[in-house]
Design an enzyme around this catalytic site. Structure first.
Site, PDB file in Angstrom:
ATOM      1  N   TYR A 146       0.864  -1.176   0.000  1.00 31.15           N
ATOM      2  CA  TYR A 146       0.000   0.000   0.000  1.00 31.15           C
ATOM      3  C   TYR A 146       0.902   1.228   0.000  1.00 31.15           C
ATOM      4  O   TYR A 146       2.082   1.135  -0.340  1.00 31.15           O
ATOM      5  CB  TYR A 146      -0.906  -0.128   1.242  1.00 31.15           C
ATOM      6  CG  TYR A 146      -2.076   0.792   1.306  1.00 31.15           C
ATOM      7  CD1 TYR A 146      -3.032   0.818   0.293  1.00 31.15           C
ATOM      8  CD2 TYR A 146      -2.263   1.646   2.392  1.00 31.15           C
ATOM      9  CE1 TYR A 146      -4.131   1.667   0.369  1.00 31.15           C
ATOM     10  CE2 TYR A 146      -3.364   2.484   2.485  1.00 31.15           C
ATOM     11  CZ  TYR A 146      -4.290   2.495   1.462  1.00 31.15           C
ATOM     12  OH  TYR A 146      -5.372   3.327   1.550  1.00 31.15           O
ATOM     13  N   ARG A 199      -5.807  10.479 -11.012  1.00 35.10           N
ATOM     14  CA  ARG A 199      -5.180  11.141  -9.849  1.00 35.10           C
ATOM     15  C   ARG A 199      -4.764  10.070  -8.871  1.00 35.10           C
ATOM     16  O   ARG A 199      -5.399   9.836  -7.850  1.00 35.10           O
ATOM     17  CB  ARG A 199      -6.190  12.116  -9.217  1.00 35.10           C
ATOM     18  CG  ARG A 199      -5.582  13.138  -8.287  1.00 35.10           C
ATOM     19  CD  ARG A 199      -6.239  13.072  -6.929  1.00 35.10           C
ATOM     20  NE  ARG A 199      -5.812  11.877  -6.216  1.00 35.10           N
ATOM     21  CZ  ARG A 199      -6.468  11.313  -5.222  1.00 35.10           C
ATOM     22  NH1 ARG A 199      -7.616  11.779  -4.810  1.00 35.10           N
ATOM     23  NH2 ARG A 199      -5.992  10.240  -4.605  1.00 35.10           N
TER      24      ARG A 199
HETATM   25  O1  OAA Z   1      -4.327   5.187  -0.946  1.00 37.76           O
HETATM   26  C1  OAA Z   1      -4.087   5.838   0.079  1.00 37.76           C
HETATM   27  O2  OAA Z   1      -3.098   5.695   0.780  1.00 37.76           O
HETATM   28  C2  OAA Z   1      -5.110   6.849   0.528  1.00 37.76           C
HETATM   29  C3  OAA Z   1      -5.841   7.342  -0.643  1.00 37.76           C
HETATM   30  O3  OAA Z   1      -6.925   6.883  -0.959  1.00 37.76           O
HETATM   31  C4  OAA Z   1      -5.191   8.320  -1.513  1.00 37.76           C
HETATM   32  O4  OAA Z   1      -4.189   8.917  -1.124  1.00 37.76           O
HETATM   33  O5  OAA Z   1      -5.693   8.492  -2.633  1.00 37.76           O
HETATM   34 MG    MG Z   2      -7.231   7.078  -3.061  1.00 39.25          MG
END
Ligand code: OAA
Ligand code: MG
Length: 598
Positions: A146, A199
């Protein structure tokens, strides 16, 4: 039983599909083998031979099927029964030993991207072992699968591409999206995470390479929320990219042209949304992820009327931040209504959080929303959002245009507004400068500073900067993780204000109740449930979020409260309502422990 077909493992099913379609509780028994109380993979329609049995391959095909492969953990009996003799070396490992070996290997890689690649390989090779690692080592592996590493993986996705994960729907598939969905091997889908890659985190337009995000988010749905992997579907919609670097990169995996917009874009999304509901039913949760502002708000508004949709960047982020704020009141005192909020960034995260805070204050004080919004101020690239800018503001910013004279930069806005809480949601790193943090510290005994932008490179400031510049007084949390910081002999542990706390449990709550729509009240319920999980021990360390180590328990509580709200609002279709929703949520969770095959 397994002899019914020489290349077939037939698995008898002891339970029945429960009304909610989860069938976790009933469980399958593997030919009278170990039954587990947790999640089981459901037979897809195609696999159903009779209502009570389904088959998977054996032999080398079994070893290559990540859903069923156990590698060296196949027992002697299984090796005999499933034609694996000779295909494996003689040693037999327990799942724990496999886990130990893999964690050891993983730690040898110094480059985070190599750890990411090793984890993806594992997911493609042995799914249960992948989830066992992720669940048992969540704090260590979250930054690998992540944020921040997934961001780098998306940037380089074309170069590191091995086996495809998820479903790609591009403009080439226009008019055929239903057929594309039918190509996916699983028929029962409960959660889709979809992006159009415009994005990705705070990294901008990564086009088709955004696929890493839905894949990563869904692996957390399983590891953190217990939704079984076979019912999760990652999707990337490719309408092109405006990223010149990618368009010119020979390894880019997407359509090599500029983004389609307007009617062409809308029609593709409309076809997708329609096909998803047609194919998976109205209870499939569709999570929008990392769309650009100019589409995200419109898509959410449009489809929340007809589909079970959730935008993680608007709603998930809002819910996690509200939870942190509610928890922080234990440290700073007062009520939410006593605070004044200033945001840098007025996009999905900024306005989504702002609205949820206003809703919660309104709920607590009974004051109208128009009034409670006035406690919240936002700064965008043009300065403080004020009423004199109304005409030129995008729709989603208009509710935040309060009476005030124009203010240009963030520092001047801090001085003018005198906020107690500063929230960074701009996607632009290093914007909480020393002056800004010092100004917050001069205004507040304990300034609350949330640097939400991801990945780490885009964080508005680092944990060390927040603690040092505030002389150890800031309460700090960030979107991507930071290590603890020592300042003047004291150790400060920064929290991670990331929507990963919310969406897995939130989604589980929707699934177990059979919810058909998402409502703001459910987001408030999720925030309150998360805030309630912060312990005195966490507060003593300055934390406003609980550690991720307990995330499955936390997710069960969030799921229970979200489900309770769905029942209360009459939006739950799974009846009757289970009495103890926390226990029920826990009982529904997927377990990565191997099952025995006979
Ligand atoms: O993915 C992540 O860490 C949090 C999120 O949704 C983003 O920053 O778009
Ligand atoms: Mg996100």
């Amino acid at each position: 039983m397994s002899s019914s077909n020489s290349s077939t493992l037939k698995e008898m099913r002891n339970g029945s599909v429960s009304e909610n379609g989860l069938d976790y509780k009933s469980g399958y028994g593997y030919g009278g083998g170990v039954k587990d109380q947790y999640g089981e993979d459901s037979a897809t329609e195609d696999q159903l031979i009779t209502p009570w049995s389904f088959s998977v391959a054996s032999g080398s095909t079994l070893l290559r099927d990540p859903r069923y492969n156990k590698g060296l953990a196949f027992t002697e009996k299984e090796r005999d029964a499933h034609y694996l003799r000779g295909l494996l070396p003689p040693a037999i490992f327990t799942q724990e030993l496999q886990e130990k070996r893999l964690m050891h290997n993983l730690r040898q890689y110094e480059v985070p991207l190599h750890r990411y690649m090793a984890m993806m390989d594992l997911q493609e090779r042995n799914e249960r072992l992948f989830y066992k690692l992720l669940i048992d080592n969540v704090e260590e592996l979250l930054p690998v699968v992540y944020t921040p590493t997934v961001g780098e993986a998306c940037q380089k996705y074309g170069s590191i591409f091995r086996r495809p994960q998820g479903l790609y729907i591009s403009l080439k598939e226009k008019g055929k999206i239903l057929e594309v969905l039918k190509n996916w091997p699983e028929k029962t889908i409960q959660v889709i995470v979809v992006t159009d890659g415009e994005r990705i985190l705070g990294l901008g337009d990564l086009g088709c390479q955004g696929m890493g995000i839905p894949v990563g988010k869904l692996s957390l749905y399983t590891a953190l929320g217990g939704v079984r992997p076979s019912s999760c579907l990652p999707i990337t919609i490719d309408v092109g990219t405006n990223n010149e670097k990618l368009l010119n990169n020979e390894f880019y995996i997407g359509l090599r042209h500029k983004r389609a917009t307007g009617k062409e874009y809308e029609e593709l999304l409309e076809e997708f949304m329609h096909a998803a509901k047609q194919n998976y039913g109205e209870k499939v949760l569709i999570q929008f992820e990392d769309f650009a502002n100019h589409n995200a708000f419109d898509l959410l508004a449009k489809y929340s009327k007809s589909h079970l949709v959730f935008n993680d960047d608007i709603q998930g982020t809002a819910s996690v931040v509200l939870a942190g704020l509610l928890a922080s009141l234990k440290l700073v005192g007062g009520t939410l209504a006593d605070h004044k909020f200033l945001f840098l960034g007025a996009g999905e995260a900024g306005t989504g959080i702002a609205e949820l805070i206003a809703l919660e204050i309104s709920k607590q004080t009974k004051a109208p929303l128009e009034e409670t919004r006035k406690k919240i101020w936002l700064v965008d690239s043009k300065g403080l959002i004020v009423s004199s800018r109304m005409e030129s503001l995008q729709q989603f910013k208009k509710p935040w245009a309060h009476e005030h004279e124009p203010v240009k930069g963030l520092l001047d806005a801090v001085k003018a507004i005198k906020p107690t809480v500063l929230i960074g949601s701009s996607g632009v790193g290093k914007t909480f400068t020393k002056e800004v943090v010092e100004a917050m510290a001069s205004l507040n005994e304990k300034p609350l500073i949330l640097a939400l932008s991801n990945p780490t490179s885009q964080s508005e400031c680092t944990a060390e900067e927040a603690y040092t510049w505030s002389k150890g007084r800031a309460i700090f949390a960030s979107g991507s993780p930071f290590d603890p910081v020592e300042y003047e002999g004291k150790v400060f542990v920064p929290g991670q204000a990331n929507n990963a706390y919310i969406f897995p449990g939130f989604g589980l709550g929707l699934i177990i109740s059979g919810a058909i729509r998402v409502r703001d009240e459910m987001l408030l319920a999720a925030s309150e449930a998360l805030a309630a999980q912060v312990t005195q021990e966490n507060f003593d360390k300055g934390l406003i979020y609980p550690p991720f180590t307990n995330i499955r328990k936390i997710s069960a509580h969030i799921a229970a409260d979200v489900a309770a709200k769905a029942y209360e609002l009459g939006l739950a279709s799974h009846l009757p309502r289970p009495k103890d929703l926390v226990k029920y949520a826990e009982s529904c969770m997927y377990s990565p422990v191997y099952r025995s095959y006979r």
